[in-house]
Design a protein around this motif. Structure first.
Motif, PDB file in Angstrom:
ATOM      1  N   ASP A 120       0.832  15.022  -7.554  1.00  0.00           N
ATOM      2  CA  ASP A 120       1.669  16.223  -7.522  1.00  0.00           C
ATOM      3  C   ASP A 120       1.808  16.818  -8.913  1.00  0.00           C
ATOM      4  OD1 ASP A 120       3.987  15.090  -4.937  1.00  0.00           O
ATOM      5  OD2 ASP A 120       2.039  16.102  -4.867  1.00  0.00           O
ATOM      6  N   GLU A 121       2.081  15.930  -9.876  1.00  0.00           N
ATOM      7  CA  GLU A 121       2.212  16.383 -11.263  1.00  0.00           C
ATOM      8  C   GLU A 121       0.954  17.121 -11.689  1.00  0.00           C
ATOM      9  OE1 GLU A 121       5.875  15.435 -13.075  1.00  0.00           O
ATOM     10  OE2 GLU A 121       4.140  16.503 -13.847  1.00  0.00           O
ATOM     11  N   ARG A 122      -0.137  16.464 -11.394  1.00  0.00           N
ATOM     12  CA  ARG A 122      -1.420  17.008 -11.804  1.00  0.00           C
ATOM     13  C   ARG A 122      -1.642  18.382 -11.203  1.00  0.00           C
ATOM     14  NH1 ARG A 122      -6.593  16.323 -10.437  1.00  0.00           N
ATOM     15  NH2 ARG A 122      -8.115  15.644 -11.965  1.00  0.00           N
ATOM     16  N   GLU A 123      -1.391  18.455  -9.911  1.00  0.00           N
ATOM     17  CA  GLU A 123      -1.631  19.748  -9.260  1.00  0.00           C
ATOM     18  C   GLU A 123      -0.711  20.807  -9.832  1.00  0.00           C
ATOM     19  OE1 GLU A 123      -1.352  19.301  -5.066  1.00  0.00           O
ATOM     20  OE2 GLU A 123      -2.985  17.834  -5.093  1.00  0.00           O
ATOM     21  N   LYS A 171       0.843  -1.198   0.000  1.00  0.00           N
ATOM     22  CA  LYS A 171       0.000   0.000   0.000  1.00  0.00           C
ATOM     23  C   LYS A 171       0.872   1.240   0.000  1.00  0.00           C
ATOM     24  CE  LYS A 171      -4.070   1.779   2.325  1.00  0.00           C
ATOM     25  NZ  LYS A 171      -3.599   3.130   2.436  1.00  0.00           N
ATOM     26  N   GLU A 172       1.927   1.178   0.767  1.00  0.00           N
ATOM     27  CA  GLU A 172       2.809   2.350   0.820  1.00  0.00           C
ATOM     28  C   GLU A 172       3.372   2.648  -0.557  1.00  0.00           C
ATOM     29  OE1 GLU A 172       5.877   1.855   3.679  1.00  0.00           O
ATOM     30  OE2 GLU A 172       4.453   1.854   5.347  1.00  0.00           O
ATOM     31  N   GLU A 173       3.797   1.562  -1.248  1.00  0.00           N
ATOM     32  CA  GLU A 173       4.355   1.733  -2.590  1.00  0.00           C
ATOM     33  C   GLU A 173       3.336   2.406  -3.517  1.00  0.00           C
ATOM     34  OE1 GLU A 173       7.433   0.825  -3.472  1.00  0.00           O
ATOM     35  OE2 GLU A 173       7.083   1.599  -5.483  1.00  0.00           O
ATOM     36  N   ARG A 181       2.750   5.965  -2.756  1.00  0.00           N
ATOM     37  CA  ARG A 181       3.848   6.823  -3.186  1.00  0.00           C
ATOM     38  C   ARG A 181       3.669   7.204  -4.654  1.00  0.00           C
ATOM     39  NH1 ARG A 181       9.058   5.948  -4.912  1.00  0.00           N
ATOM     40  NH2 ARG A 181       8.628   3.718  -5.056  1.00  0.00           N
ATOM     41  N   ILE A 182       3.365   6.168  -5.482  1.00  0.00           N
ATOM     42  CA  ILE A 182       3.217   6.448  -6.909  1.00  0.00           C
ATOM     43  C   ILE A 182       2.042   7.399  -7.153  1.00  0.00           C
ATOM     44  CG2 ILE A 182       2.658   5.405  -9.123  1.00  0.00           C
ATOM     45  CD1 ILE A 182       4.184   2.968  -8.294  1.00  0.00           C
ATOM     46  N   LEU A 183       0.957   7.124  -6.451  1.00  0.00           N
ATOM     47  CA  LEU A 183      -0.228   7.969  -6.617  1.00  0.00           C
ATOM     48  C   LEU A 183       0.090   9.403  -6.262  1.00  0.00           C
ATOM     49  CD1 LEU A 183      -2.910   6.777  -7.513  1.00  0.00           C
ATOM     50  CD2 LEU A 183      -3.760   7.230  -5.256  1.00  0.00           C
ATOM     51  N   LYS A 184       0.835   9.540  -5.169  1.00  0.00           N
ATOM     52  CA  LYS A 184       1.163  10.886  -4.700  1.00  0.00           C
ATOM     53  C   LYS A 184       1.953  11.625  -5.763  1.00  0.00           C
ATOM     54  CE  LYS A 184       3.124  13.085  -0.592  1.00  0.00           C
ATOM     55  NZ  LYS A 184       3.944  13.959  -1.370  1.00  0.00           N
ATOM     56  N   ARG A 185       2.883  10.901  -6.400  1.00  0.00           N
ATOM     57  CA  ARG A 185       3.684  11.579  -7.414  1.00  0.00           C
ATOM     58  C   ARG A 185       2.799  12.055  -8.556  1.00  0.00           C
ATOM     59  NH1 ARG A 185       9.409   8.883  -8.919  1.00  0.00           N
ATOM     60  NH2 ARG A 185       9.576  10.753 -10.172  1.00  0.00           N
TER      61      ARG A 185
END
Lengths: 358, 416
Positions: free
Chosen positions: B150-153, B138-140, B143-147
């Motif tokens: 971030d790009e999107r934002e 889940k952490e992995e 992490r990917i989702l967060k990246r």
């Protein structure tokens, strides 16, 4: 080895579900608005203007027309006026001022049957010379119009007397690097691609790619023609190198098979003419980059110059829906922003990242 | 019957009792211990040692060591008292039996509970391992989702900023326009005033005006070139052997048709006796067909029939010969022969492809007219309709079909 996140990503910014079949969507130049063209289920045409606001599309204007609208372009208007030229199912070419609803600025019955494709050049500060609009129709003719001359087209490419006619599915303008030169490229449903030179008013080149041609586009309209991409049924597209024409062999090309279904659209990035996106019949988008060969032309056995085609690499692909994506348009103002619409009655605004690092 | 071991020895301390049982040659693996708090049994077939302990012992803390031909059992006393005797000997048989059974039961219970607790422990550990794995994955993912987010934002923020800038420039331009208009109005007023004042400022005014007109010309767009001189360009579409696009073509059938034609041309039946003394050109079906056509055109129908006969004897598979012979027979009023030939021609013209549509139409017409002349109007009409389907725009054909229909209807009403 670059990680997968270093490649350009196709991110869906938002999508809007519409209640009509949308055939074409185009950005209004120098703004964050786009226009959607299509037809309602009751058989009338519709044009809606949306504005991108805070991650959502706000409907600004809506207008209904007697006939469904198939295609539109801003290519032939000035940046101040921003008039939209549309072709509809009845073969009428109309130019609309988006601020004023009601009567069009210019209207002519261009063809006897549906106008399948429309393109414009000479406006928006792109291309030298007079603004011209080209329309391709199911009646097999391709006509070039100048808004100052209403009754007859400036150029008419029609099948000869007694010839069987084939539907013209797509048209594109290019080679508009000075006042006089223009080229029109037309793709037909039997796989014919014909290149007409408007300066000499003659057929400059033709070829047949066996499968019906869904979309043709020059990589830039306002330069000496450099590359032409033609997409077809059965998932193939061809990239022609247009700098070197051989008298018999024509232009050399590289072809690629992708999508496993009809490739409906191809559009080049306005900010980088070697990157283009293809939209397929399975609702997927592929982002490609063209690489030039070390030598763009070589001499063959008869000492004539023949072009050398380069290669195409796939940068990224994304599947957005299950229905074909029929129209795609890059924003000329923001690199990587594009709007696409499909037959699932949704219009999507996408952001493609990292295009500067490609 | 097990042998009871009696030559054991035992010692004790305050807290422990040590019993040493000789193994009499039994191997270590074969020694089986059973101990509860009041009963001890050591069993190594065929020997058996059992002890009914005088005091209770703590069986969990008791151990047994097997080696060197003896088994040393260390029992921990429950209470640290000195034992007079190791075993109670006053038990009678019944009592012994009871104690044994009790001991057995207890032992079994103990084993059960041990195994149960072991299983539970295993379960717990597995669960823990699974949970940690899930947490890591889940952490992995996060992490990917967060990246991506971030790009999107980032791009959304850029978009918003760009929109803002657009608006600002638009406003700026609008202001500039207004400013310009006002300036122009002022400047228009100024020269009239200055002229009244005198020519000393004349030069300055002229400069201003020129500057203004320059700015104005920059604003007006460059003059567009005149529209092109109209012209028409004729196009021809790619011819194919079969003029259909790939998606419409019925390639397998068309291939078949081509093959058939090629075969028909090749198959020459030139072994017939009488034909041995034919000239070379008379063997060529093309030449014979030509001859037949010429005869037909000049009215020599018998000659034409002869030519076609010979050609068909040599090459029986060419449909054109049969069709033309049918036409000759029609002219000679050999109607049955005409029908035969036309039918044969139509048979040879399968599969039905656009390329042999014209030939099929002609053969159908010939057969149709033969039927009509035999007064078999129904069949004739069928053939004419088939021909009309293949060639819908032929006016003569349409007229003929109409006449036949009228005759049929006329004869039908006539019989009523």
């Amino acid at each position: 080895m670059s990680s997968p996140l270093d490649k350009p990503q196709i991110i869906s910014h938002f999508q809007k579900s519409l209640n009509y079949t949308v055939f074409d969507s185009k950005w209004i130049p120098c703004s964050a608005k786009f226009v959607c063209l299509g037809n309602y289920a009751r058989g009338t045409g519709v044009m809606q203007i949306y504005e991108v606001q805070q991650g959502e599309a706000q409907l600004i204007k809506e207008q209904e027309f007697p006939k469904p609208i198939k295609c539109g372009t801003f290519g032939a208007t000035s940046l101040q006026q921003r008039h939209l030229a549309t072709g509809d199912f009845g073969g009428n070419l109309n130019i609309w001022n988006l601020e004023v609803s009601g009567t069009p600025v210019f209207s002519v019955k261009a063809h006897k049957e549906i106008i399948n494709s429309i393109d414009g050049v000479g406006g928006l500060g792109i291309g030298d010379g007079a603004p011209e609009i080209v329309t391709g129709s199911r009646d097999g003719t391709v006509k070039v119009w100048d808004t100052r001359q209403k009754d007859s087209p400036v150029a008419n490419m029609e099948p000869g007397e007694g010839e069987t006619k084939r539907d013209c599915w797509t048209v594109a303008l290019g080679h508009a690097f000075n006042d006089q030169d223009r080229c029109v490229c037309a793709g037909y449903d039997n796989g014919d691609i014909k290149l007409f030179d408007l300066r000499n008013m003659s057929l400059r080149w033709e070829t047949n790619i066996k499968n019906g041609v869904c979309c043709v586009e020059f990589d830039r309209k306002d330069i000496n023609m450099n590359k032409l991409v033609a997409t077809s049924l059965e998932g193939k597209f061809h990239v022609f190198d247009m700098r070197t024409q051989h008298p018999t062999k024509g232009f050399s090309s590289v072809s690629e098979k992708a999508h496993k279904s009809t490739i409906w659209q191809v559009k080049h990035l306005p900010q980088n003419r070697d990157i283009f996106m293809t939209a397929g019949g399975a609702g997927n988008l592929h982002l490609w980059k063209y690489e030039y060969p070390s030598q763009r032309s070589k001499t063959d056995s008869d000492d004539l110059a023949v072009g050398v085609a380069g290669s195409v690499t796939l940068l990224q692909n994304a599947t957005l829906s299950t229905q074909p994506i029929a129209s795609l348009d890059w924003s000329p103002d923001k690199k990587g922003l594009c709007v696409c619409s499909g037959f699932d009655q949704t219009v999507r605004v996408l952001i493609v990242t990292k295009l500067s690092q490609v | 019957m097990p042998l009871i071991v009696t030559d054991y020895s035992w010692t004790q301390t305050d807290s422990k009792v040590f019993i040493s049982v000789p193994l009499k040659g039994a191997r270590a693996e074969r020694v089986d211990f059973l101990s509860t708090e009041e009963y001890l049994k050591v069993h190594y077939p065929p020997y058996l040692f059992e002890a009914f302990l005088s005091e209770p012992v703590d069986e969990d803390r008791s151990t047994a060591k097997v080696g060197n031909g003896v088994a040393v059992i260390t029992l921990t006393k429950c209470s640290n008292a000195f034992w007079e005797h190791l075993v109670i000997t006053t038990y009678d048989k019944e009592k012994k039996k009871e104690v044994r059974e009790r001991a057995l039961l207890k032992y079994q219970e103990r084993l059960c509970s041990e195994s149960r607790s072991k299983a539970e422990k295993q379960q717990a550990e597995k669960k823990y391992a699974l949970e940690t794995m899930m947490k890591l994955e889940k952490e992995e993912r996060d992490r990917i989702l967060k990246r991506k987010e971030d790009e999107r934002e980032k791009t959304t923020a850029e978009l918003a900023a760009w929109q803002l800038r657009q608006r600002e420039t638009a406003e700026g331009e609008a202001k500039l326009k207004l400013q310009d208009q006002r300036d122009r109005q002022n400047k228009l007023k100024a020269p009239t005033e200055k002229q009244e004042k005198g020519c000393s400022n004349g030069a300055k005014v002229k400069l201003d005006e020129r500057g203004n007109s320059e700015a104005k010309s920059q604003k007006t767009p460059a003059l567009l070139p005149t529209p092109r001189r109209s012209a028409n360009i004729q196009v021809r579409f790619t011819p194919r052997v079969f003029p259909t696009a790939l998606r419409e073509s019925r390639v397998p059938e068309e291939e078949e048709w081509l093959q058939k034609q090629a075969e028909a041309r090749r198959a020459g039946n030139a072994d017939v006796e009488e034909l041995k003394d034919l000239r070379e050109e008379e063997r060529n079906p093309e030449w014979l067909k030509d001859k037949g056509d010429k005869c037909f055109a000049s009215g020599d129908f018998l000659g034409a029939v002869n030519a076609y006969n010979l050609a068909i004897r040599l090459h029986s598979k060419i449909p054109a010969l049969h069709s033309n012979r049918a036409a000759c027979h029609l002219k000679l009023k050999n109607l049955h022969k005409a029908i035969e030939d036309a039918s044969q021609a139509l048979d040879l013209l399968t599969p039905a492809v656009p390329a042999n549509a014209a030939a099929r139409a002609r053969a159908s017409v010939r057969r149709g007219s033969a039927f009509c002349q035999l007064q078999l109007y129904a069949e004739g009409l069928q053939d004419y309709q088939a021909a009309l389907k293949l060639d819908p725009h032929n006016a003569a054909l349409q007229a003929d079909t109409q006449t036949i229909r009228d005759i049929l209807q006329g004869s039908a009403t006539g019989t009523h």
